[in-house]
Design a protein around this motif. Structure first.
Motif, short mmCIF file in Angstrom:
data_model
loop_
_atom_site.label_atom_id
_atom_site.label_comp_id
_atom_site.label_asym_id
_atom_site.label_seq_id
_atom_site.Cartn_x
_atom_site.Cartn_y
_atom_site.Cartn_z
N VAL A 193 14.52 -80.20 15.30
CA VAL A 193 15.32 -81.10 14.46
C VAL A 193 14.49 -81.60 13.28
O VAL A 193 14.97 -81.64 12.12
CB VAL A 193 15.86 -82.27 15.30
N SER A 194 13.23 -81.97 13.54
CA SER A 194 12.38 -82.46 12.45
C SER A 194 12.11 -81.36 11.43
O SER A 194 12.15 -81.61 10.19
CB SER A 194 11.06 -82.98 13.02
N SER A 195 11.84 -80.16 11.88
CA SER A 195 11.59 -79.05 10.95
C SER A 195 12.83 -78.69 10.14
O SER A 195 12.74 -78.40 8.93
CB SER A 195 11.11 -77.82 11.73
N ARG A 196 13.99 -78.74 10.78
CA ARG A 196 15.23 -78.44 10.05
C ARG A 196 15.51 -79.49 9.00
O ARG A 196 15.91 -79.16 7.86
CB ARG A 196 16.39 -78.35 11.05
N ASN A 197 15.32 -80.76 9.32
CA ASN A 197 15.56 -81.82 8.33
C ASN A 197 14.58 -81.70 7.17
O ASN A 197 14.95 -81.90 6.00
CB ASN A 197 15.43 -83.18 8.99
N ALA A 198 13.31 -81.38 7.47
CA ALA A 198 12.33 -81.24 6.39
C ALA A 198 12.66 -80.07 5.47
O ALA A 198 12.51 -80.16 4.24
CB ALA A 198 10.95 -81.06 6.99
N ASP A 311 3.97 -74.81 6.14
CA ASP A 311 5.26 -75.50 6.07
C ASP A 311 5.27 -76.66 5.10
O ASP A 311 6.28 -77.36 4.99
CB ASP A 311 5.63 -76.03 7.47
N MET A 312 4.18 -76.89 4.39
CA MET A 312 4.11 -78.03 3.48
C MET A 312 4.68 -77.66 2.12
O MET A 312 4.65 -76.51 1.69
CB MET A 312 2.66 -78.49 3.32
N ASP A 313 5.20 -78.70 1.48
CA ASP A 313 5.84 -78.52 0.17
C ASP A 313 4.79 -78.21 -0.89
O ASP A 313 3.83 -78.98 -1.06
CB ASP A 313 6.60 -79.81 -0.19
N ILE A 373 16.51 -73.52 10.01
CA ILE A 373 15.31 -73.88 9.25
C ILE A 373 15.22 -72.94 8.04
O ILE A 373 15.18 -71.71 8.20
CB ILE A 373 14.03 -73.78 10.11
N ILE A 374 15.19 -73.52 6.86
CA ILE A 374 15.13 -72.73 5.64
C ILE A 374 13.68 -72.34 5.38
O ILE A 374 12.80 -73.21 5.28
CB ILE A 374 15.69 -73.53 4.45
N PRO A 375 13.37 -71.05 5.30
CA PRO A 375 11.97 -70.65 5.08
C PRO A 375 11.52 -70.96 3.66
O PRO A 375 12.31 -71.03 2.71
CB PRO A 375 12.00 -69.14 5.34
N LEU A 376 10.22 -71.17 3.52
CA LEU A 376 9.63 -71.46 2.22
C LEU A 376 9.42 -70.17 1.42
O LEU A 376 9.00 -69.15 1.97
CB LEU A 376 8.29 -72.18 2.39
N THR A 377 9.72 -70.26 0.13
CA THR A 377 9.46 -69.11 -0.75
C THR A 377 8.06 -69.18 -1.35
O THR A 377 7.41 -68.16 -1.53
CB THR A 377 10.51 -69.06 -1.87
N ASN A 378 7.61 -70.39 -1.64
CA ASN A 378 6.28 -70.59 -2.21
C ASN A 378 5.39 -71.30 -1.17
O ASN A 378 5.86 -72.15 -0.41
CB ASN A 378 6.34 -71.42 -3.49
N LYS A 379 4.16 -70.94 -1.15
CA LYS A 379 3.21 -71.53 -0.23
C LYS A 379 2.32 -72.53 -0.95
O LYS A 379 2.08 -72.44 -2.16
CB LYS A 379 2.34 -70.43 0.41
N LEU A 380 1.83 -73.47 -0.19
CA LEU A 380 0.90 -74.46 -0.74
C LEU A 380 -0.45 -73.79 -0.99
O LEU A 380 -1.04 -73.19 -0.09
CB LEU A 380 0.75 -75.62 0.23
N SER A 381 -0.88 -73.88 -2.23
CA SER A 381 -2.16 -73.24 -2.57
C SER A 381 -3.32 -74.03 -1.96
O SER A 381 -3.34 -75.26 -2.00
CB SER A 381 -2.32 -73.18 -4.09
N PRO A 382 -4.27 -73.34 -1.37
CA PRO A 382 -5.40 -74.06 -0.76
C PRO A 382 -6.31 -74.67 -1.82
O PRO A 382 -6.45 -74.16 -2.94
CB PRO A 382 -6.11 -72.97 0.03
#
Length: 422
Positions: A193-198, A311-313, A373-382
């Protein structure tokens, strides 16, 4: 006949006293015993001559047998302290020599005494073994220890561990591992539920960030309006306030309950946890001397952070700096973690393994899509850790420099009255 007997006895007593040290007693013991049995009651009960005490009687001739029809002469009454006759002395010495008194050596070395000592030693060792044996845990023992409470989530965790151990008979190592996995599996719906809301709120992240910055400078009326607009955004994304706040709160409560529940069992400690059932972690109530379990937990925590970064924005680069800080803290707090028993970190490690598996599975697009859960298209750059520490050092220097700034110089006030003449 009486006169004859008296004369014979007197002559023999004289010979007895005169021959006291002539013949050894051992050579004539058999003859003395035969003579003592043939004496008449008169001679046995009679008293010896005055002044002769403890005299031995050596007979070398046989006295004539008494006539069968002789009248019995009553024995004279015994004096207050009668003198012992030779026959009495001989019979007493013979009895003493025949049946000697047992010595201490005979008592100690007898088989009966050895068996008694052995039985006493065995009983003492058995009693000490019974004292050292820890009784198995039964239903209600944790409640008697004050560890189970129906009004505390940590009490529910402890009660589930007790039921699992008593019903299955598993060792406590496996009880803690299986119990922790069961509770973490029960929290998977909250994680979903938390991952879906995020994922649903991710497209509105930029607008919400702008509203948050505006709310810092707004008055009370404008803040209420901003809160209303954020609520409309969440409803548009298909997220309710209850699910967005309730799911993370319930998940955190469950994790803390699991942590505190196991901590209370291993730090009380429960006596049965001293026997874990495995050789490499024998006692769950003490801390290991080599920091093995804290290092394992720190390593698993870093793997968890690496998976959460996916999973981070990406529109929030500050989260990358936060991950670098958490990586350092996991190893920096290892010495403090080593102060707690290994049973606690065993539970934490089992929970982290479950989190790693579920995070990796939910990151698979086909699995995540099934749960909404909507997958991310862009990843957080390290971001390198060195850059993070430079940013932190600059921030700290800025804080100290702001506190050390000298106060602003004030212009002197103009004096009232006449101006001075040159």
């Amino acid at each position: 006949m009486v006169l004859r007997a008296m004369l014979c006895s007197g002559g023999r007593l004289g010979l007895r006293t005169s021959g006291y040290g002539l013949l050894p007693l051992a050579a004539r013991r058999s003859q003395i015993q035969r003579v003592s049995l043939q004496l008449s009651p008169l001679l046995i009960n009679g008293a010896g001559p005055a002044g002769v005490v403890n005299a031995r009687n050596f007979w070398w001739s046989r006295s004539p047998a008494p006539e069968p029809n002789a009248p019995a002469i009553p024995a004279s009454p015994a004096p207050t302290q009668p003198l012992e006759t030779g026959s009495n002395n001989i019979s007493m010495e013979t009895a003493t020599q025949v049946s000697p008194t047992p010595t201490d050596e005979a008592v100690v070395t007898s088989p009966a005494s050895d068996a008694l000592v052995t039985a006493t030693t065995d009983s003492a060792s058995s009693a000490s073994e019974l004292i050292n044996v820890i009784p198995p845990l039964q239903h209600g023992d944790l409640y008697d220890l004050g560890l189970v409470s129906w009004f505390s989530p940590a009490g529910w965790v402890r009660y589930s561990m007790e039921v699992l151990h008593v019903t299955t008979g598993m060792p406590w190592f496996y009880v803690i591992v299986v119990g922790t996995i069961a509770w973490r599996l029960a929290s998977i719906p909250l994680t979903i539920v938390s991952s879906r809301n995020a994922s649903r709120l991710r497209p509105f992240a930029a607008q919400m960030k702008a509203l948050d910055e505006k709310a810092e400078k707004a008055d009370q009326a404008e803040k209420l309006e901003i809160m209303l607009r954020k609520k409309q955004m969440t409803e548009k994304a298909g997220v309710t306030v209850l699910s967005s706040l309730g799911a993370p709160l319930a998940q955190i409560t469950l994790q803390f309950a699991l942590f505190l529940g196991v901590k209370g069992m291993v730090t009380l400690p429960v006596a049965q946890l001293r026997d874990s059932g495995v050789w490499f972690l024998p006692d769950l109530t003490v801390a290991g001397p080599y920091y093995i379990m804290p290092l394992v937990v720190a390593g698993l925590a870093n793997l968890q952070l690496s998976l959460q970064k996916r999973d981070m924005d990406p529109s929030r680069p500050e989260m990358a700096h936060a991950l670098n800080v958490f990586r350092v803290l996991t190893f920096a707090f290892t010495p403090f973690m080593a102060a707690y028993p290994d049973g606690l970190w065993l539970s934490v490690a089992a929970g982290l393994v479950v989190s790693l598996i579920q995070s990796r599975l939910l990151q698979v697009p086909s699995i995540g899509t099934k749960f909404g859960i909507i997958p991310l298209t862009n990843k957080l750059s390290p971001i390198p850790a060195t850059e993070t520490f430079r940013l932190i050092s600059r921030h700290i220097q800025k804080m100290f420099s702001a506190g050390r700034q000298p106060p602003a110089q004030r212009l002197p006030k103009a004096r009232s009255g006449r101006t001075s003449r040159r």
